[in-house]
Design an enzyme around this catalytic site. Structure first.
Site, PDB file in Angstrom:
ATOM      1  N   GLY A   9       9.475   9.765   2.310  1.00 43.71           N
ATOM      2  CA  GLY A   9       8.354  10.106   1.424  1.00 43.71           C
ATOM      3  C   GLY A   9       7.171  10.616   2.225  1.00 43.71           C
ATOM      4  N   ALA A  10       7.470  11.404   3.273  1.00 41.46           N
ATOM      5  CA  ALA A  10       6.437  11.757   4.261  1.00 41.46           C
ATOM      6  C   ALA A  10       5.762  13.102   4.011  1.00 41.46           C
ATOM      7  CB  ALA A  10       7.053  11.743   5.658  1.00 41.46           C
ATOM      8  N   ARG A  12       3.577  13.814   1.840  1.00 40.88           N
ATOM      9  CA  ARG A  12       2.152  13.672   1.491  1.00 40.88           C
ATOM     10  C   ARG A  12       1.744  12.206   1.504  1.00 40.88           C
ATOM     11  NH1 ARG A  12       2.146  12.793  -4.455  1.00 40.88           N
ATOM     12  NH2 ARG A  12       4.159  13.412  -5.262  1.00 40.88           N
ATOM     13  N   ASP A  59      17.194  12.634  -1.014  1.00 40.87           N
ATOM     14  CA  ASP A  59      16.809  11.608  -1.982  1.00 40.87           C
ATOM     15  C   ASP A  59      17.271  10.278  -1.400  1.00 40.87           C
ATOM     16  OD1 ASP A  59      16.644   9.783  -4.041  1.00 40.87           O
ATOM     17  OD2 ASP A  59      17.644  11.049  -5.532  1.00 40.87           O
ATOM     18  N   VAL A  60      16.313   9.386  -1.082  1.00 39.28           N
ATOM     19  CA  VAL A  60      16.679   8.137  -0.408  1.00 39.28           C
ATOM     20  C   VAL A  60      17.533   7.214  -1.280  1.00 39.28           C
ATOM     21  CG1 VAL A  60      14.704   8.160   1.169  1.00 39.28           C
ATOM     22  CG2 VAL A  60      14.518   6.961  -1.039  1.00 39.28           C
ATOM     23  N   SER A 138       3.439  -3.674  -1.790  1.00 39.56           N
ATOM     24  CA  SER A 138       2.198  -3.375  -2.509  1.00 39.56           C
ATOM     25  C   SER A 138       1.576  -4.684  -2.987  1.00 39.56           C
ATOM     26  CB  SER A 138       2.517  -2.499  -3.727  1.00 39.56           C
ATOM     27  OG  SER A 138       1.416  -2.451  -4.625  1.00 39.56           O
ATOM     28  N   TYR A 150       7.785  -1.649 -11.034  1.00 40.91           N
ATOM     29  CA  TYR A 150       7.199  -1.436  -9.692  1.00 40.91           C
ATOM     30  C   TYR A 150       6.911  -2.761  -8.992  1.00 40.91           C
ATOM     31  CZ  TYR A 150       3.891   0.665  -6.286  1.00 40.91           C
ATOM     32  OH  TYR A 150       3.239   1.073  -5.150  1.00 40.91           O
ATOM     33  N   ALA A 153      10.104  -4.337  -7.853  1.00 42.54           N
ATOM     34  CA  ALA A 153      10.656  -3.632  -6.686  1.00 42.54           C
ATOM     35  C   ALA A 153       9.862  -3.978  -5.425  1.00 42.54           C
ATOM     36  CB  ALA A 153      10.638  -2.121  -6.927  1.00 42.54           C
ATOM     37  N   LYS A 154       8.534  -4.022  -5.546  1.00 41.26           N
ATOM     38  CA  LYS A 154       7.710  -4.287  -4.362  1.00 41.26           C
ATOM     39  C   LYS A 154       7.841  -5.746  -3.903  1.00 41.26           C
ATOM     40  CE  LYS A 154       5.916  -0.249  -3.511  1.00 41.26           C
ATOM     41  NZ  LYS A 154       6.605   0.548  -2.460  1.00 41.26           N
TER      42      LYS A 154
HETATM   43  P1  NAP Z   1       2.723   9.661  -3.099  1.00 37.24           P
HETATM   44  O1  NAP Z   1       1.466  10.350  -2.712  1.00 37.24           O
HETATM   45  O2  NAP Z   1       3.195   9.763  -4.510  1.00 37.24           O
HETATM   46  O3  NAP Z   1       3.883  10.089  -2.095  1.00 37.24           O
HETATM   47  C1  NAP Z   1       5.180   9.570  -2.234  1.00 37.24           C
HETATM   48  C2  NAP Z   1       6.151  10.531  -1.581  1.00 37.24           C
HETATM   49  O4  NAP Z   1       7.482   9.979  -1.747  1.00 37.24           O
HETATM   50  C3  NAP Z   1       6.149  11.915  -2.244  1.00 37.24           C
HETATM   51  O5  NAP Z   1       6.132  12.929  -1.265  1.00 37.24           O
HETATM   52  C4  NAP Z   1       7.463  11.900  -3.024  1.00 37.24           C
HETATM   53  O6  NAP Z   1       8.065  13.175  -3.180  1.00 37.24           O
HETATM   54  C5  NAP Z   1       8.329  11.044  -2.130  1.00 37.24           C
HETATM   55  N1  NAP Z   1       9.517  10.558  -2.838  1.00 37.24           N
HETATM   56  C6  NAP Z   1       9.580  10.107  -4.117  1.00 37.24           C
HETATM   57  N2  NAP Z   1      10.843   9.785  -4.436  1.00 37.24           N
HETATM   58  C7  NAP Z   1      11.596  10.050  -3.344  1.00 37.24           C
HETATM   59  C8  NAP Z   1      12.979   9.933  -3.060  1.00 37.24           C
HETATM   60  N3  NAP Z   1      13.854   9.481  -3.981  1.00 37.24           N
HETATM   61  N4  NAP Z   1      13.431  10.308  -1.832  1.00 37.24           N
HETATM   62  C9  NAP Z   1      12.569  10.780  -0.897  1.00 37.24           C
HETATM   63  N5  NAP Z   1      11.247  10.907  -1.106  1.00 37.24           N
HETATM   64  C10 NAP Z   1      10.764  10.546  -2.321  1.00 37.24           C
HETATM   65  O7  NAP Z   1       2.607   8.066  -2.825  1.00 37.24           O
HETATM   66  P2  NAP Z   1       1.673   7.226  -1.828  1.00 37.24           P
HETATM   67  O8  NAP Z   1       0.507   6.767  -2.595  1.00 37.24           O
HETATM   68  O9  NAP Z   1       1.514   7.947  -0.547  1.00 37.24           O
HETATM   69  O10 NAP Z   1       2.601   5.934  -1.629  1.00 37.24           O
HETATM   70  C11 NAP Z   1       3.491   5.772  -0.530  1.00 37.24           C
HETATM   71  C12 NAP Z   1       4.117   4.375  -0.604  1.00 37.24           C
HETATM   72  O11 NAP Z   1       3.086   3.398  -0.585  1.00 37.24           O
HETATM   73  C13 NAP Z   1       4.917   4.130  -1.867  1.00 37.24           C
HETATM   74  O12 NAP Z   1       6.028   3.311  -1.580  1.00 37.24           O
HETATM   75  C14 NAP Z   1       3.943   3.388  -2.741  1.00 37.24           C
HETATM   76  O13 NAP Z   1       4.600   2.608  -3.715  1.00 37.24           O
HETATM   77  C15 NAP Z   1       3.215   2.556  -1.710  1.00 37.24           C
HETATM   78  N6  NAP Z   1       1.891   2.119  -2.132  1.00 37.24           N
HETATM   79  C16 NAP Z   1       0.916   2.995  -2.464  1.00 37.24           C
HETATM   80  C17 NAP Z   1      -0.328   2.518  -2.857  1.00 37.24           C
HETATM   81  C18 NAP Z   1      -1.472   3.426  -3.237  1.00 37.24           C
HETATM   82  O14 NAP Z   1      -2.513   2.905  -3.694  1.00 37.24           O
HETATM   83  N7  NAP Z   1      -1.368   4.719  -3.096  1.00 37.24           N
HETATM   84  C19 NAP Z   1      -0.560   1.132  -2.929  1.00 37.24           C
HETATM   85  C20 NAP Z   1       0.467   0.277  -2.580  1.00 37.24           C
HETATM   86  C21 NAP Z   1       1.687   0.759  -2.185  1.00 37.24           C
HETATM   87  P3  NAP Z   1       7.684  14.114  -4.467  1.00 37.24           P
HETATM   88  O15 NAP Z   1       6.306  14.568  -4.206  1.00 37.24           O
HETATM   89  O16 NAP Z   1       8.708  15.188  -4.407  1.00 37.24           O
HETATM   90  O17 NAP Z   1       7.816  13.213  -5.663  1.00 37.24           O
END
Ligand code: NAP
Length: 249
Positions: A9-10, A12, A59-60, A138, A150, A153-154
């Site tokens: 998921g790198a 962005r 797709d992971v 999370s 969610y 899962a977390k």
């Molecule tokens: P994000 O901006 O939505 O980025 C997630 C990335 O994962 C996107 O590039 C997405 O691709 C990719 N992805 C989704 N499904 C995938 C799959 N099946 N295989 C490979 N890549 C996949 O999310 P983020 O906010 O950076 O979050 C990153 C992690 O931190 C997540 O696990 C999230 O649950 C966790 N987290 C985030 C927050 C927060 O406040 N942001 C808080 C707690 C935990 P697409 O763009 O193509 O969908």
């Protein structure tokens, strides 16, 4: 020893920041995302800044795709000894409105994805006698309205983290989780949009509830991932580190 790190998921958000930080730390970084082009674009930014990186599409949640991408990474960058399971999605809804598809999709990416990627990478870590797995949990693991899928899962990722720490410790592999609170990324922007609130206003409202008085940035998570992926954290395993500007978000 191979100094190859994989971040899922790198393309962005938090994953992109973790990948950039690990490249600065000296790792060759494989950026895995659903969209190979987006992953490669993020990798090119790292290369432009002087790092070694490449984007890969997978797709992971797909067993075959995971096996293929780990083979490609091994061939092109070297066998991975660091894995950051970061890929994630949200499909929020109250329980009575939550579809089976939305439940399964969230379990698939977070839990099945972390399981498949960890299983595919552990062999290289065992062979090296050294490895680091970092799972993105999370604060929602503690419970959050509208996130039954969610949060389950977390919380599940925290159990996976502790069990893999017990199983893999004897091979020099540590396994830890980072549990971020509010981090300003597209994932949170989507939540703000769904609630009909502007992103800035949403962040300002959240900051008022956070003890350090601000929302988190992807780099806040990347700094902790850098510690957990490094040499110095070898006696830290099976832990969940909350990165939330306070005891919880
Ligand atoms: P994000 O901006 O939505 O980025 C997630 C990335 O994962 C996107 O590039 C997405 O691709 C990719 N992805 C989704 N499904 C995938 C799959 N099946 N295989 C490979 N890549 C996949 O999310 P983020 O906010 O950076 O979050 C990153 C992690 O931190 C997540 O696990 C999230 O649950 C966790 N987290 C985030 C927050 C927060 O406040 N942001 C808080 C707690 C935990 P697409 O763009 O193509 O969908």
């Amino acid at each position: 020893m191979s100094r190859t790190a994989v971040v899922t998921g790198a393309a962005r958000g938090i994953g992109a920041a973790v990948a950039a930080r690990l490249a600065t730390d000296g790792y060759a970084v494989a950026l895995v995302d659903l969209d190979a082009g987006a992953a490669q674009a993020a990798a090119e930014q790292i290369v432009a800044a002087g790092g070694r990186a490449r984007g890969f599409g997978a797709d992971v949640a797909d067993e075959q795709a995971v096996a293929r991408v780990v083979e490609e990474i091994t061939a092109e960058l070297g066998a991975p000894t660091v894995l950051v399971n970061n890929a994630g999605i949200i499909r929020d809804n109250l329980l009575f409105r939550m579809s089976v598809e939305d439940w399964d999709a969230v379990m698939g990416v977070h839990l099945r994805g972390a399981f498949l990627m960890s299983r595919a990478c552990q062999g290289a870590m065992r062979e090296a006698g050294w490895g680091r797995i970092v799972n993105l949990s999370s604060t929602s693991a503690l419970g959050n309205r509208g996130q039954a899928n969610y949060s389950a899962a977390k919380a599940g990722l925290q159990g996976l983290t502790k069990t893999l720490a017990i199983e893999l410790g004897r091979f020099g592999v540590t396994v830890n989780a980072i549990a971020p609170g509010f981090i300003a990324t597209d994932m949170v922007r989507a939540t703000a949009e769904r609630m009909g609130v502007g992103f800035e206003e949403f962040c300002a409202g959240a900051a008022e509830q956070i003890p350090v008085g601000r929302v988190g940035q992807p780099e806040d998570v990347a700094a902790v991932a850098s510690f957990l992926a490094g040499e110095g954290s070898g006696y830290v395993s099976g832990q969940v580190i909350y990165v939330a500007g306070g005891p919880k978000a």
